[in-house]
Design an enzyme around this catalytic site. Structure first.
Site, mmCIF file in Angstrom:
data_model
loop_
_atom_site.group_PDB
_atom_site.id
_atom_site.type_symbol
_atom_site.label_atom_id
_atom_site.label_comp_id
_atom_site.label_asym_id
_atom_site.label_seq_id
_atom_site.Cartn_x
_atom_site.Cartn_y
_atom_site.Cartn_z
ATOM 1 N N ARG B 124 0.808 -1.227 0.000
ATOM 2 C CA ARG B 124 0.000 0.000 0.000
ATOM 3 C C ARG B 124 0.837 1.272 0.000
ATOM 4 O O ARG B 124 0.265 2.356 -0.078
ATOM 5 C CB ARG B 124 -0.939 0.016 1.199
ATOM 6 C CG ARG B 124 -1.651 -1.269 1.476
ATOM 7 C CD ARG B 124 -2.666 -1.692 0.444
ATOM 8 N NE ARG B 124 -3.097 -3.063 0.703
ATOM 9 C CZ ARG B 124 -3.684 -3.868 -0.172
ATOM 10 N NH1 ARG B 124 -3.932 -3.463 -1.381
ATOM 11 N NH2 ARG B 124 -4.028 -5.092 0.145
ATOM 12 N N SER B 168 2.106 -6.007 4.087
ATOM 13 C CA SER B 168 1.659 -5.304 2.880
ATOM 14 C C SER B 168 1.201 -3.873 3.154
ATOM 15 O O SER B 168 1.013 -3.103 2.230
ATOM 16 C CB SER B 168 0.498 -6.081 2.247
ATOM 17 O OG SER B 168 -0.603 -6.140 3.154
ATOM 18 N N GLY B 184 -1.897 -11.953 6.835
ATOM 19 C CA GLY B 184 -1.720 -13.399 6.717
ATOM 20 C C GLY B 184 -2.845 -14.176 7.374
ATOM 21 O O GLY B 184 -3.024 -14.106 8.589
ATOM 22 N N TRP B 235 -3.982 -5.065 8.317
ATOM 23 C CA TRP B 235 -3.372 -4.678 7.038
ATOM 24 C C TRP B 235 -3.999 -3.440 6.412
ATOM 25 O O TRP B 235 -3.621 -3.035 5.316
ATOM 26 C CB TRP B 235 -3.419 -5.857 6.069
ATOM 27 C CG TRP B 235 -4.790 -6.421 5.825
ATOM 28 C CD1 TRP B 235 -5.395 -7.422 6.519
ATOM 29 C CD2 TRP B 235 -5.727 -6.006 4.823
ATOM 30 N NE1 TRP B 235 -6.653 -7.669 6.018
ATOM 31 C CE2 TRP B 235 -6.876 -6.806 4.967
ATOM 32 C CE3 TRP B 235 -5.704 -5.045 3.816
ATOM 33 C CZ2 TRP B 235 -8.002 -6.673 4.147
ATOM 34 C CZ3 TRP B 235 -6.826 -4.905 3.000
ATOM 35 C CH2 TRP B 235 -7.953 -5.720 3.172
ATOM 36 N N ASP B 296 -14.733 -13.987 5.866
ATOM 37 C CA ASP B 296 -13.491 -13.301 5.478
ATOM 38 C C ASP B 296 -13.705 -11.802 5.266
ATOM 39 O O ASP B 296 -12.999 -11.189 4.486
ATOM 40 C CB ASP B 296 -12.916 -13.943 4.199
ATOM 41 C CG ASP B 296 -11.514 -13.444 3.872
ATOM 42 O OD1 ASP B 296 -10.784 -13.074 4.810
ATOM 43 O OD2 ASP B 296 -11.137 -13.415 2.683
ATOM 44 N N ASP B 298 -12.831 -8.978 6.545
ATOM 45 C CA ASP B 298 -11.949 -8.101 7.319
ATOM 46 C C ASP B 298 -12.546 -6.712 7.496
ATOM 47 O O ASP B 298 -12.974 -6.101 6.524
ATOM 48 C CB ASP B 298 -10.628 -7.916 6.571
ATOM 49 C CG ASP B 298 -9.971 -9.214 6.198
ATOM 50 O OD1 ASP B 298 -9.536 -9.929 7.099
ATOM 51 O OD2 ASP B 298 -9.875 -9.501 4.991
ATOM 52 N N ARG B 323 -16.454 -3.922 4.766
ATOM 53 C CA ARG B 323 -16.499 -4.955 3.728
ATOM 54 C C ARG B 323 -17.781 -5.779 3.806
ATOM 55 O O ARG B 323 -18.238 -6.332 2.815
ATOM 56 C CB ARG B 323 -15.255 -5.845 3.909
ATOM 57 C CG ARG B 323 -15.048 -6.927 2.877
ATOM 58 C CD ARG B 323 -13.614 -7.423 2.971
ATOM 59 N NE ARG B 323 -13.402 -8.697 2.311
ATOM 60 C CZ ARG B 323 -12.221 -9.310 2.227
ATOM 61 N NH1 ARG B 323 -11.149 -8.737 2.768
ATOM 62 N NH2 ARG B 323 -12.086 -10.464 1.618
#
Lengths: 364, 525
Positions: B124, B168, B184, B235, B296, B298, B323
């Protein structure tokens, strides 16, 4: 540190490994693997290796053709751009050139999109099979068949840093040698050494690999749980499916043609590429069509090539490409043959979905 | 810390040194951090480009990355938001940093990190402190470079690739802290965020995203072992309120990701918006966007700081378009909920609890025979940054209405890792303009074409919103009405969030497509 993470309190033998890892150096990263040569390579490079991620994310994997079709369909849903025939070529290419690997990599190499370090333990399946015998004899009674901890006091070995830090038995061997670890038969743990440690190491890394997305738990188990009769009622009634489809016409033999999971995916998301039972033929989705009427009032119809807020283009029945700048005086009508399926997504209950699968599966 | 700031001020006259005060000011001649300033608004106060002249925006330069030093193939697309300091732009792809001239796109230097592995899905961008750059690598290192020539000063390991962590995120500088998150979710390992000394790289603190055993929040896990392997990565982008001295960030999915039977409960502090003191690493408050997530989703989307007015009273607020399809507005002093609404289709919750958090519907957990769930795994929104304009009072986010089917694949006694996944799907994209006071959609611009957008948003004081459609168009829209005003089809999907800055009276807007950066400019009349 606001909280000492107990799981990371390391024994001295691990601390040395960790310290070594903090050092930079070692062999440089091998150049990412290029795509193997073969028909479709250029399309894969363009569609799967130049926009959202690089091509090494593709070459780092190995799947069956069916699994690749799932991956590609998932990418289509996320906006991957190519024509129907190109997506078919992509699946053919990937299935042929990037099959499941015979030597499954360990915690790293075969992980989803290349997870883990480059120097991860690479599992030798035959050695792992021999290691399984040692594991079953000396470890299983406490640590369980999946090595995820047992009903006894045995810990979850898949989550053990002794295994995750291990390469080819180096750390596991030290552990067994120094720890006087209990065994099922009472055999001294230090007597597991040499090739036996290596084989046990391959087996334990295989168990780690089994927990990854690329592992054996990557397939639906059973989607045939619905009530076929209720599915038939929905098909002919509330679902409105019979307005366009017939189980003696276009859907005749659908239950022979596709696996149940593909039936489920196909009627929910008809732009999914359908791969038949054991067959290789790709059933491409029907195209979206457009009717464009310029200021002169003369409507032009054809297959959508491009449509955005600023421009529109189509290919007409004669195969001619026609293109316009969008404006208030240009009327554009879009016809998506799957609009009914899209609207149903907001209406189905999960029971409807399972019932339809059961009904269509019964149409042999 | 005071000494450090004085030293920085003393050297601020020299090229490529960042005055730390810039980090908390609306960005004009710099874009000094991922979001342009601490608020995460991605709002440019510049007006040379505006709704009445944006049709005249022209292409000033193109910079295509090349990797002569490694000769390797394309390493992944430019997802970083470039950082601009003293006329020089710094941007990344995994393992690589470039410095280019912000006026011309000409390359000044390129740094390649000799990687030892890890997931190379994205990076990023960089953070800047004085004359030093900081970025994370897929093989879990935090690296500091000299801005002048790209020479490495130090690197520190921040996570463990053997446990399938990778890194990341764009770090954030707060005072004398380099805040670094980790990634991860292949193995069941715990998430954390940590702080490093910008001079020495030494770690100052680490905060794990799980509660301490024995606390009330620990009861949201069935066991200490499940909690200690419960995920919650960090992240996303971090924001900061200097007055409250709190950083804000989201935490990722719990582990195991999909096959959840071994972690019944809310699974704190995964899927949360967290407020933390950057000097001590102590948590001030949390709000859980997705209790007991199984999809998932996040909650790492930017916590955008809004100084707003609710019921006639000025409020310090925080907004997240999550999300999972929900839009949350919180009081950022206390973490108490002000607004919860949906900004895209979401069929997975039964309602809201007393705290304003969605209550997951167990029928929409992944099932052995599949559950039809909206949104899909990619989410109603994802990492591409949203924007908030104080001029319009609207929160802009590129969003998706999406469905997929969620399956349990591993029905054994103790599933680990993922143990399931989603398949297939349908997705349609739109730019949503949300009234933060009510959570209602003020206007929605549907994008033609399949698939969700993977690009960020910039709003400006010129009443313009820059965004992108799923068909490679970089688009300027009227920020008040949503009317498209200008576009450039760049021939490949837009891959990052746009930024803007002004140098010598020329206002620039920068955006990336895969391996190429485009510099658009409005020259003074």
């Amino acid at each position: 540190m606001t909280f000492p993470y107990r799981g990371l309190l390391l024994s001295s033998l691990l601390a040395a490994t960790l310290a070594a890892q903090g050092q930079r150096g070692g062999p440089p990263r091998p150049a990412p693997r290029p795509l193997p040569d073969g028909p479709g390579k250029e399309i894969v490079q363009r569609v799967c290796g130049a926009t959202c991620h690089g091509v090494e994310i593709v070459t780092g994997k190995g799947y069956s053709r069916d699994n690749w079709s799932n991956v590609v369909n998932g990418m289509v849903a996320r906006g991957a751009k190519a024509s129907s025939s190109e997506f078919g070529e992509i699946v053919e290419y990937l299935g042929k050139n990037l099959p499941p690997r015979s030597g499954t990599a360990g915690a790293g190499g075969s992980g989803f999109i290349g997870a883990g370090p480059d120097d991860a333990h690479i599992v030798d399946p035959e050695a792992a099979e021999r290691g399984k015998s040692i594991y079953n004899a000396e470890c299983l009674s406490c640590h369980g068949a999946a090595a995820r901890g047992g009903k006894q006091e045995g810990t979850d070995i898949v989550r053990s840093l002794v295994v995750l830090k291990d390469r080819y038995g180096a750390t596991i061997g030290n552990f067994l040698k120094l720890k006087k670890h209990p065994t099922t038969t009472g055999r001294p743990s230090a007597s597991i050494e040499g090739s036996q440690v290596m084989e046990l190491s391959h087996f334990l890394h295989l168990k780690v690999t089994d927990t990854l997305r690329s592992g054996p738990y990557s397939q639906p188990i059973n989607v045939l749980t619905g009530d076929a009769k209720a599915g038939q009622e929905f098909f002919n009634g509330a679902g409105g499916c019979a307005k366009c489809h017939s189980v003696t016409g276009d859907l005749a033999g659908i239950g022979r043609k596709y696996e149940p999971v593909m039936i489920q995916q196909k009627f929910l998301f008809p732009k999914t590429f359908g791969f038949g039972r054991g067959a290789r033929n790709v059933a491409p989705p029907k195209p979206v069509t457009l009717a464009v009427t310029p200021a002169n009032g003369k409507t032009v119809s054809g297959v959508l090539v491009h449509l955005d807020d600023f421009n529109v283009s189509l290919r007409d029945a004669a195969g001619e490409y026609q293109t316009w700048t969008r404006s208030a005086s240009l009327k554009v009508v879009k016809n998506d043959p799957y609009q009914g399926h899209i609207e149903l997504l907001n209406k189905y209950t999960d029971k409807n979905m399972h019932d339809i699968v059961a009904y269509l599966e019964s149409i042999k | 810390m005071k000494t450090a700031i004085l030293l920085l001020l003393a050297t601020a006259a020299f090229a490529q040194t960042l005055d730390p005060a810039k980090l908390s000011q609306p960005p004009t001649d710099t874009w000094p951090s991922f979001n342009g300033d601490y608020s995460g608004r991605r709002f440019s106060p510049l007006t040379n480009i505006n709704a009445s002249n944006v049709q005249s925006l022209s292409l000033a330069w193109v910079h295509r990355i090349s990797l002569p030093s490694t000769g390797g193939p394309f390493p992944g697309s430019i997802k970083s938001s470039p950082v601009v300091v003293d006329g020089v732009m710094f941007f990344t792809v995994p393992d690589h940093v470039w410095a280019i001239d912000a006026r011309t796109g000409r390359e000044l230097w390129h740094f390649a990190w000799p990687s030892r592995g890890g997931i190379h899905i994205g990076n990023r961008g960089v953070a800047v402190y004085g004359k030093w750059l900081y970025f994370e690598t897929p093989d879990c290192n935090l690296v500091s470079l000299n801005m002048k020539d790209g020479k490495e000063r130090w690197h520190k390991q921040i996570c463990d690739p053997d446990q399938l962590y990778y890194a990341s995120a764009a770090p954030l500088i707060v005072g004398n802290h380099v805040i670094a998150g980790v990634s991860g979710d292949d193995l069941d390992v715990p998430g954390y965020i940590q702080s490093h000394d910008p001079e020495t790289g030494e770690r100052q603190w680490r905060w794990y995203t799980h509660p301490e055993p024995g606390t009330p929040e620990a009861k949201t896990w069935p066991s200490v072992e499940a909690m200690m392997h419960g995920g919650g990565m960090t992240w996303g982008s971090t924001t900061y309120d200097p007055e409250l001295n709190l950083i804000y960030f989201g935490t990722g999915n719990p582990q195991p990701v999909v096959a959840h039977k071994g972690r019944l409960g809310d699974n704190l502090f995964t899927e949360c918006i967290i407020a933390l003191n950057p000097d001590t690493g102590k948590m001030k408050w949390y709000f859980q966007s997705s209790p007991h997530d199984t999809h998932d989703w996040d909650a790492n989307q930017t916590p955008v700081l809004i100084d707003g007015v609710i019921d006639g009273k000025p409020r310090k607020l925080l907004a997240q378009a999550s999300r999972n399809g929900y839009f949350f507005v919180l009081d950022r002093v206390t973490g108490k909920n002000v607004v919860t609404s949906t900004f895209a289709r979401a069929n997975w919750a039964k309602g809201l609890d007393a705290k304003g958090q969605p209550i997951p519907d167990p029928l929409k957990y992944p099932q052995i025979d599949g559950a039809l769930v909206s949104p899909n795994q990619a989410g109603a929104a994802n990492w591409p940054p949203p924007s908030y304009s104080p001029a319009t009072g609207l929160f802009y986010v590129n969003a998706s209405n999406a469905y997929s089917v969620w399956y349990i694949y591993d029905d054994t006694d103790k599933p680990e890792g993922w143990g399931g996944n989603d398949r297939g799907g349908y997705s349609e994209a739109m730019l949503q303009a949300i009234d933060y006071k009510t959570g209602k959609i003020k206007w929605s611009h549907k994008w033609e074409g399949p698939g969700g957008p993977r690009n960020g948003v910039l709003s400006t004081a010129g009443n313009v919103v820059f965004a992108a459609d799923p068909q490679s168009n970089f688009v300027a829209l009227n920020a008040t009405t949503g009317q498209p005003l200008w576009r450039a089809n760049l021939g490949a999907a837009i891959s990052n969030g746009p930024i803007s800055y002004q140098l010598d009276g020329v206002q620039y807007v920068i955006v990336a497509t895969g391996d190429t950066l485009y510099g658009f400019a409005m020259h003074p009349r």
